[in-house]
Design a protein around this motif. Structure first.
Motif, PDB file in Angstrom:
ATOM      1  N   ASN A  99     -30.977  45.866  46.811  1.00 15.89           N
ATOM      2  CA  ASN A  99     -31.836  46.424  47.873  1.00 15.89           C
ATOM      3  C   ASN A  99     -31.354  45.995  49.252  1.00 15.89           C
ATOM      4  O   ASN A  99     -31.311  46.804  50.192  1.00 15.89           O
ATOM      5  N   SER A 100     -30.996  44.708  49.401  1.00 18.37           N
ATOM      6  CA  SER A 100     -30.515  44.229  50.694  1.00 18.37           C
ATOM      7  C   SER A 100     -29.226  44.926  51.095  1.00 18.37           C
ATOM      8  O   SER A 100     -29.021  45.257  52.272  1.00 18.37           O
ATOM      9  N   ILE A 101     -28.343  45.154  50.127  1.00 13.24           N
ATOM     10  CA  ILE A 101     -27.089  45.862  50.430  1.00 13.24           C
ATOM     11  C   ILE A 101     -27.384  47.286  50.878  1.00 13.24           C
ATOM     12  O   ILE A 101     -26.755  47.810  51.808  1.00 13.24           O
ATOM     13  N   ILE A 102     -28.351  47.936  50.237  1.00 10.53           N
ATOM     14  CA  ILE A 102     -28.713  49.302  50.632  1.00 10.53           C
ATOM     15  C   ILE A 102     -29.296  49.314  52.032  1.00 10.53           C
ATOM     16  O   ILE A 102     -28.888  50.109  52.891  1.00 10.53           O
ATOM     17  N   TYR A 103     -30.267  48.432  52.287  1.00  9.90           N
ATOM     18  CA  TYR A 103     -30.897  48.395  53.606  1.00  9.90           C
ATOM     19  C   TYR A 103     -29.879  48.057  54.701  1.00  9.90           C
ATOM     20  O   TYR A 103     -29.800  48.742  55.735  1.00  9.90           O
ATOM     21  N   ALA A 167     -39.716  53.022  54.451  1.00  9.01           N
ATOM     22  CA  ALA A 167     -40.439  52.211  55.431  1.00  9.01           C
ATOM     23  C   ALA A 167     -39.542  51.145  56.052  1.00  9.01           C
ATOM     24  O   ALA A 167     -39.822  50.653  57.153  1.00  9.01           O
ATOM     25  N   VAL A 168     -38.460  50.775  55.369  1.00 10.45           N
ATOM     26  CA  VAL A 168     -37.498  49.822  55.911  1.00 10.45           C
ATOM     27  C   VAL A 168     -36.275  50.534  56.455  1.00 10.45           C
ATOM     28  O   VAL A 168     -35.704  50.124  57.475  1.00 10.45           O
ATOM     29  N   LEU A 169     -35.850  51.618  55.813  1.00 12.58           N
ATOM     30  CA  LEU A 169     -34.622  52.297  56.218  1.00 12.58           C
ATOM     31  C   LEU A 169     -34.752  52.990  57.575  1.00 12.58           C
ATOM     32  O   LEU A 169     -33.822  52.948  58.397  1.00 12.58           O
ATOM     33  N   PHE A 227     -23.160  43.378  63.583  1.00 11.37           N
ATOM     34  CA  PHE A 227     -24.410  42.860  64.150  1.00 11.37           C
ATOM     35  C   PHE A 227     -25.614  43.451  63.422  1.00 11.37           C
ATOM     36  O   PHE A 227     -26.567  42.736  63.084  1.00 11.37           O
ATOM     37  N   GLN A 228     -25.565  44.739  63.203  1.00 11.33           N
ATOM     38  CA  GLN A 228     -26.679  45.422  62.547  1.00 11.33           C
ATOM     39  C   GLN A 228     -26.802  44.984  61.087  1.00 11.33           C
ATOM     40  O   GLN A 228     -27.923  44.787  60.583  1.00 11.33           O
ATOM     41  N   PHE A 229     -25.671  44.820  60.404  1.00 15.21           N
ATOM     42  CA  PHE A 229     -25.694  44.404  58.998  1.00 15.21           C
ATOM     43  C   PHE A 229     -26.347  43.034  58.859  1.00 15.21           C
ATOM     44  O   PHE A 229     -27.220  42.827  58.001  1.00 15.21           O
ATOM     45  N   VAL A 230     -25.940  42.090  59.708  1.00  8.86           N
ATOM     46  CA  VAL A 230     -26.512  40.745  59.637  1.00  8.86           C
ATOM     47  C   VAL A 230     -27.992  40.766  60.009  1.00  8.86           C
ATOM     48  O   VAL A 230     -28.813  40.107  59.366  1.00  8.86           O
ATOM     49  N   GLY A 231     -28.331  41.547  61.037  1.00  9.94           N
ATOM     50  CA  GLY A 231     -29.724  41.606  61.447  1.00  9.94           C
ATOM     51  C   GLY A 231     -30.636  42.170  60.376  1.00  9.94           C
ATOM     52  O   GLY A 231     -31.723  41.636  60.120  1.00  9.94           O
ATOM     53  N   VAL A 232     -30.204  43.251  59.728  1.00  8.77           N
ATOM     54  CA  VAL A 232     -31.027  43.855  58.673  1.00  8.77           C
ATOM     55  C   VAL A 232     -31.055  42.962  57.441  1.00  8.77           C
ATOM     56  O   VAL A 232     -32.087  42.833  56.777  1.00  8.77           O
ATOM     57  N   PHE A 236     -36.953  39.776  57.824  1.00  9.37           N
ATOM     58  CA  PHE A 236     -37.960  39.237  56.923  1.00  9.37           C
ATOM     59  C   PHE A 236     -39.330  39.875  57.126  1.00  9.37           C
ATOM     60  O   PHE A 236     -39.977  40.305  56.168  1.00  9.37           O
ATOM     61  N   MET A 237     -39.777  39.957  58.384  1.00 13.75           N
ATOM     62  CA  MET A 237     -41.141  40.390  58.650  1.00 13.75           C
ATOM     63  C   MET A 237     -41.374  41.846  58.268  1.00 13.75           C
ATOM     64  O   MET A 237     -42.407  42.185  57.681  1.00 13.75           O
ATOM     65  N   LEU A 238     -40.418  42.723  58.609  1.00 15.56           N
ATOM     66  CA  LEU A 238     -40.628  44.149  58.346  1.00 15.56           C
ATOM     67  C   LEU A 238     -40.799  44.445  56.860  1.00 15.56           C
ATOM     68  O   LEU A 238     -41.796  45.062  56.468  1.00 15.56           O
ATOM     69  N   PRO A 239     -39.878  44.038  55.974  1.00 12.95           N
ATOM     70  CA  PRO A 239     -40.107  44.312  54.546  1.00 12.95           C
ATOM     71  C   PRO A 239     -41.294  43.549  53.969  1.00 12.95           C
ATOM     72  O   PRO A 239     -41.942  44.028  53.038  1.00 12.95           O
ATOM     73  N   LEU A 240     -41.586  42.361  54.525  1.00 14.17           N
ATOM     74  CA  LEU A 240     -42.737  41.614  54.019  1.00 14.17           C
ATOM     75  C   LEU A 240     -44.028  42.381  54.248  1.00 14.17           C
ATOM     76  O   LEU A 240     -44.926  42.388  53.393  1.00 14.17           O
TER      77      LEU A 240
END
Length: 304
Positions: A99-103, A167-169, A227-232, A236-240
């Motif tokens: 999931n993290s790799i996809i996001y 909701a995350v993508l 930058f975007q890959f590391v940030g996504v 934490f807060m958004l998927p939580l």
């Protein structure tokens, strides 16, 4: 009576300086170098020591984790810990990793491309209220992501996207800082004369971007994407807030759930540490594979 002209050798400014002054300059240069290098060493230690500790701790079982030195190997239980992580909760950890790799991959590629297109437009096109719109983008850079989580949750609940991957993508496609960097890269990498020649040859704005602008901005695109890959990946807060289904969680939220169990169940501690160690491997791979683009992207505009 004849006068004699005495020719004296010219003395350079450096030779005119007293030994005391030269010594003070050398001392000042040494002090500045020592200060800069000392700060660099402290910065490297601040970033490297936690990773080194994570490597040592991943080789320990529960007893060794609390009973041995922090920077000492355990009974080399790394592979046992990895096997336990793979078995825990039916192997959900690797689902979290996927999931993290996809996001993060979606946000890095598509979100980075949108940021590059927007930055290119702000740099090369002239339109009404351009600077005002760019000012809004800069305001977005200043707003912390945590401040936008609740409004985005309310918007997602209105359209029924909560507890879905969208909701995350969808939110990760917006990257104001990437737009700002893309405008800087566009100004540094793409000469206006090149685009003017493309227009003379009959290329439209879209074709000019994809045929000329984007290939010339590849280092900047990779930098923004990283930058975007590391940030996504670290988000934490958004998927939580958005997700309740455990099968949709990213690895950052999943590991935090396991960490919450360590208070009553200390055996979860090796799972949390080993999972954290495994979760940084994709980031290391991404940086190692794309480091040459990363270096060239960071030096954009330094030489004119």
């Amino acid at each position: 009576m004849s006068t004699e002209t005495i020719l004296r050798p010219k003395v350079s400014r450096r030779q005119q300086e007293s030994p005391h002054q030269m010594g003070s300059k050398r001392d000042g240069g040494f002090a500045s170098k020592f200060t800069v290098n000392g700060l660099l060493v402290l910065g490297c230690a601040y970033m490297v020591i936690p990773v080194v500790w994570l490597l040592f701790a991943s080789t320990k079982n529960t007893a060794d984790l609390y009973g041995t030195s922090a920077f000492a190997f355990g009974d080399f239980a790394l592979f046992d810990n990895i096997a336990n992580v793979a078995r825990q909760d039916g192997g959900v950890f690797f689902r979290w990793m996927a999931n993290s790799i996809i996001y993060a991959g979606f946000g890095a590629v598509l979100g980075g491309l949108i940021a590059v297109m927007a930055g290119y437009a702000f740099d090369k096109f002239n339109f009404r209220w351009k600077e005002s719109f760019f000012g809004v983008v800069l305001v977005g850079v200043l707003v912390p992501n945590t401040a936008t989580v609740l409004p985005m949750y309310l918007l997602a609940s209105e359209v029924g996207l909560t507890n879905t991957m969208w909701a995350v993508l969808i939110p990760v496609l917006c990257n104001p800082f990437g737009v700002y960097l893309a405008r800087v890269y566009s100004a540094g990498y793409i000469p206006a004369e090149t685009l003017e020649a493309a227009r003379v040859d009959g290329a439209g704005p879209v074709r000019s971007f994809f045929s000329i602008g984007l290939p010339m901005m590849v280092p900047g695109f990779v930098t923004i994407g990283l930058f975007q890959f590391v940030g996504v990946w670290n988000n934490f807060m958004l998927p939580l807030v958005m997700l309740q289904n455990q099968q949709l969680l990213p690895v950052s939220v999943g590991i935090s759930i396991w960490q919450g169990h360590t208070v009553q169940l200390p055996d979860y501690a090796p799972l949390v540490i080993t999972g954290s160690f495994l979760s940084i491997i994709p980031l290391l791979i991404a940086f190692i594979m794309l480091q040459r683009f990363w270096k060239s992207g960071l030096t954009a505009g330094s030489v004119k």
